[in-house]
Scaffold this active site. Structure first.
Site, PDB file in Angstrom:
ATOM      1  N   VAL A 110       0.539  -1.375   0.125  1.00 15.71           N
ATOM      2  CA  VAL A 110      -0.255   0.447  -0.220  1.00 15.71           C
ATOM      3  C   VAL A 110       0.791   1.423   0.293  1.00 15.71           C
ATOM      4  O   VAL A 110       2.183   0.981   1.070  1.00 15.71           O
ATOM      5  CB  VAL A 110      -0.660  -0.153   1.349  1.00 15.71           C
ATOM      6  CG1 VAL A 110       0.337   0.158   2.349  1.00 15.71           C
ATOM      7  CG2 VAL A 110      -1.802   1.155   1.001  1.00 15.71           C
ATOM      8  N   HIS A 530      11.465  -6.447  11.304  1.00 14.74           N
ATOM      9  CA  HIS A 530      12.494  -6.078  10.984  1.00 14.74           C
ATOM     10  C   HIS A 530      13.304  -6.240  10.366  1.00 14.74           C
ATOM     11  O   HIS A 530      14.706  -5.896  10.275  1.00 14.74           O
ATOM     12  CB  HIS A 530      12.441  -5.431  12.854  1.00 14.74           C
ATOM     13  CG  HIS A 530      12.034  -4.686  13.026  1.00 14.74           C
ATOM     14  ND1 HIS A 530      12.266  -4.507  14.398  1.00 14.74           N
ATOM     15  CD2 HIS A 530      10.915  -4.092  12.962  1.00 14.74           C
ATOM     16  CE1 HIS A 530      11.274  -4.212  15.863  1.00 14.74           C
ATOM     17  NE2 HIS A 530      10.484  -3.887  14.265  1.00 14.74           N
ATOM     18  N   HIS A 574      13.691  -0.972  17.066  1.00 14.81           N
ATOM     19  CA  HIS A 574      13.122  -0.849  15.507  1.00 14.81           C
ATOM     20  C   HIS A 574      13.281   0.115  14.910  1.00 14.81           C
ATOM     21  O   HIS A 574      13.833   1.191  14.826  1.00 14.81           O
ATOM     22  CB  HIS A 574      11.413  -0.381  16.506  1.00 14.81           C
ATOM     23  CG  HIS A 574      10.870  -1.217  17.565  1.00 14.81           C
ATOM     24  ND1 HIS A 574       9.985  -2.070  17.551  1.00 14.81           N
ATOM     25  CD2 HIS A 574      11.569  -1.832  18.763  1.00 14.81           C
ATOM     26  CE1 HIS A 574       9.529  -2.927  18.644  1.00 14.81           C
ATOM     27  NE2 HIS A 574      10.255  -2.491  18.877  1.00 14.81           N
TER      28      HIS A 574
END
Length: 597
Positions: A110, A530, A574
């Protein structure tokens, strides 16, 4: 809620935003830059480059627009998008370290990419993480002092959705002025202060850190997320939508279209030039060609970028020949070295009715919370699932380092992480029908396991073979046990007295043996999603690696890679903020090459 309307001439219109919905609808076939992939890397590069009015940019995204999809805006509902049509719906290979299990591997399909369906945690990485990139690439451009201004261009700190005073629990000076909005949780829970107080009570390795984005990603603090005003702040909403709202005539965004191959267009001396790409909307659809007068920028991600290179004859020659692909450029490290963070969910009964467990189990409650969010952008749904996180180092005198060495980038970077979720976090498990829970997610953030991404077939619409190799290295297996024991130690703190109840049935306990803990981990481990390192950066003259320090593809002219695949090892945190920073730096490289002052 915004609505989608399909306009004439293949243009998708939503609130005056325009996207081309088929290659044949594009008004031209040549652009200065063709950007493949609309995630954090691609959206950032396309938005920044198109600020130059005389530069034409085509952004190609395999998915559609998130406009009008409420779950892409409400932070807590992002988990519902995983496995949806906005997800590539990949599956890993059977993982040896997980007792032969395979698992879903979420990647955003997307505009906005995985920033649309991730859990929004914002860590910019420790100073040591960036300095290690500089050392490994022998390029001072990547050391933290040089990277700091590019990080500050990515994001800015905003108040939490509830507007409460969080003085002392964040450091505003550590943040920048860029478009992504970052905040601490907008809906506090009763365990937030318990976690923070326990870090003060226990000290090392849990010590309190007022802002994990201030250079030292070690310690425990409020989790910062890409959320502003109670709404998800994504690569689409922060970078791409404003560029489209500005109605830049030089920015062309093509959706629902996949790049299937890069085309060699010539050579400079002995260096092959690739400045064209083939595009298609499906295995039975017509193929179209677009050309880049300056560069093709690959931002298709840890999976898509190596797969597209291999489809184009760029990779290990023997592997390509095994699929009857003609090798054009020998780069054997394409697709090799994949890393990701393994995650072990740990479940604790709690003596409370204040957990989030009631939200998804009751349609009327969820409807009321959505109504509250629509009315004021407040409430539980303004949060990501976790409010607090802690990064920990394994003690320096641990015997684990005698055998494996220290895989972290330095003392400002962690080995382990704990995230505290005030509900039962399913993560592959079936939630109990009744009860209130605290989930502690135990994570190894400095793994040594390496895997790969390689084509399975020559059909570009077939999923490649994705092997993150979770818990495949003995260091990771030893480290995850330390992470789990840290979780038990923290919730046993006096700060949790009266809250933590009996352990979940058939669950490991603080008294379980190391063997039992590891068996549990291998049976239930998931991923933090990740993935990185499949097109790693290396020094200019290195015979290993895939891209040079300026992110240009080795042995090739006309192609640059701007996504998480270029990290030489996984960052100890992250990673979305690092990818945005990488992209801002990539634009600087491009500017210096093509638009010198």
């Amino acid at each position: 809620m915004r609505t989608l309307l399909l306009g004439a001439f293949g243009i998708l219109s939503s609130n005056a935003l325009q996207f081309y919905t088929s290659p044949q609808s594009l008004p031209r076939t040549a652009y200065d830059f063709v950007v493949i992939g609309g995630g954090a890397g691609g959206s950032t590069v396309a938005a920044r480059l198109s600020q130059r009015p005389n530069v034409t940019v085509l952004l190609v995204e395999a998915g559609g627009s998130p406009e009008g999809i409420l779950a892409t805006e409400i932070p807590y509902l992002g988990v519902a998008l995983q496995g949806s049509a906005l997800d590539w719906n990949y599956t890993t290979t059977n993982q040896t370290g997980l007792l032969g299990r395979s698992m879903a591997y979420e990647r955003g399909k997307v505009l906005g990419g995985s920033t649309i369906l991730n859990l929004m945690t914002w860590n910019r990485g420790s100073d040591d993480t960036w300095d290690d990139i500089a050392r490994k690439s022998t390029a001072d451009d990547w050391a933290w002092p040089a990277i700091d201004p590019f990080y500050r261009q990515t994001s800015h700190l905003v108040p939490p959705a509830d507007g409460r005073d969080v003085t002392g629990k964040e450091i505003p000076e550590a943040h920048g002025t860029g478009p992504v909005q970052v905040s601490v949780p907008g809906f506090p829970t009763e365990i937030d202060d318990k976690v923070l107080n326990a870090s003060l009570t226990l000290g090392s390795p849990f010590e309190f850190n007022p802002d994990l984005n201030d250079g030292r990603t070690v310690g425990t603090g409020l989790l910062q997320s890409s959320i502003g005003g109670g709404e998800r702040s994504s690569a689409y909403s922060a970078y791409l939508r404003p560029a489209l709202n500005a109605q830049r005539p030089n920015l062309y965004v093509l959706v629902n279209t996949q790049a299937t191959k890069l085309i060699q267009t010539g050579s400079n001396s002995v260096t092959p030039v690739f400045r064209a790409a083939l595009l298609s909307q499906g295995p039975n659809s017509t193929t179209y060609r677009v050309n880049a007068t300056k560069e093709i920028i690959l931002s298709a991600g840890v999976i898509g970028t190596p797969a597209l290179l291999q489809l184009s004859g760029i990779g290990g020659g023997n592997f390509l020949r095994s699929l009857q692909i003609e090798p054009l450029v020998e780069l054997s490290d394409v697709g090799r070295g994949m890393q990701d963070h393994p995650l072990v969910p740990m479940y604790f009964h709690v003596n409370s009715n204040q957990t989030f467990d009631h939200v998804f189990g009751n349609v009327s409650v969820l409807a009321a919370l959505e109504a509250q969010w629509n009315a004021s952008h407040t409430g539980i749904l303004t949060n990501s699932p976790g409010n607090t996180q802690g990064f920990m180092r394994i003690p320096a005198n641990s015997s684990i380092f005698e055998k494996f060495g220290d895989p972290s980038s330095g003392t400002n970077a962690a080995h382990l992480e704990l995230i505290f979720v005030y509900s039962f976090a399913p993560l592959g498990a079936i939630p109990p029908q009744m009860g209130s829970f605290l989930s502690v997610l135990a994570i190894v953030v400095s793994p040594l396991s390496r895997g790969s991404v390689h084509l399975k077939t020559t059909n570009p619409f077939d999923s490649p073979l994705i092997n993150p190799n979770y818990l495949g290295h003995d260091f990771d297996a030893a480290a995850v046990i330390v992470a789990m024991r840290n979780a038990f130690k923290l919730v046993a703190s006096s700060d949790f007295d009266g809250l933590i109840g009996d352990p979940l049935e058939n669950f490991i306990t603080a008294n379980s043996s190391d063997d039992d803990l590891l068996t549990y981990a291998r049976n239930v481990s998931g991923t933090v999603n990740h993935g990185c390192c499949t097109c790693s950066m290396s020094p200019n003259n290195a015979i290993w690696g895939v891209v040079n320090p300026d992110l240009r593809l080795k042995k090739v002219d006309g192609v640059r890679v701007v996504d998480a695949s270029v990290f030489h090892k996984i960052p100890e945190c992250h990673i979305q903020a690092l990818v945005y920073t990488l992209a801002e730096k990539a634009v600087d490289f491009i500017d210096k090459q093509y638009f010198p002052a």
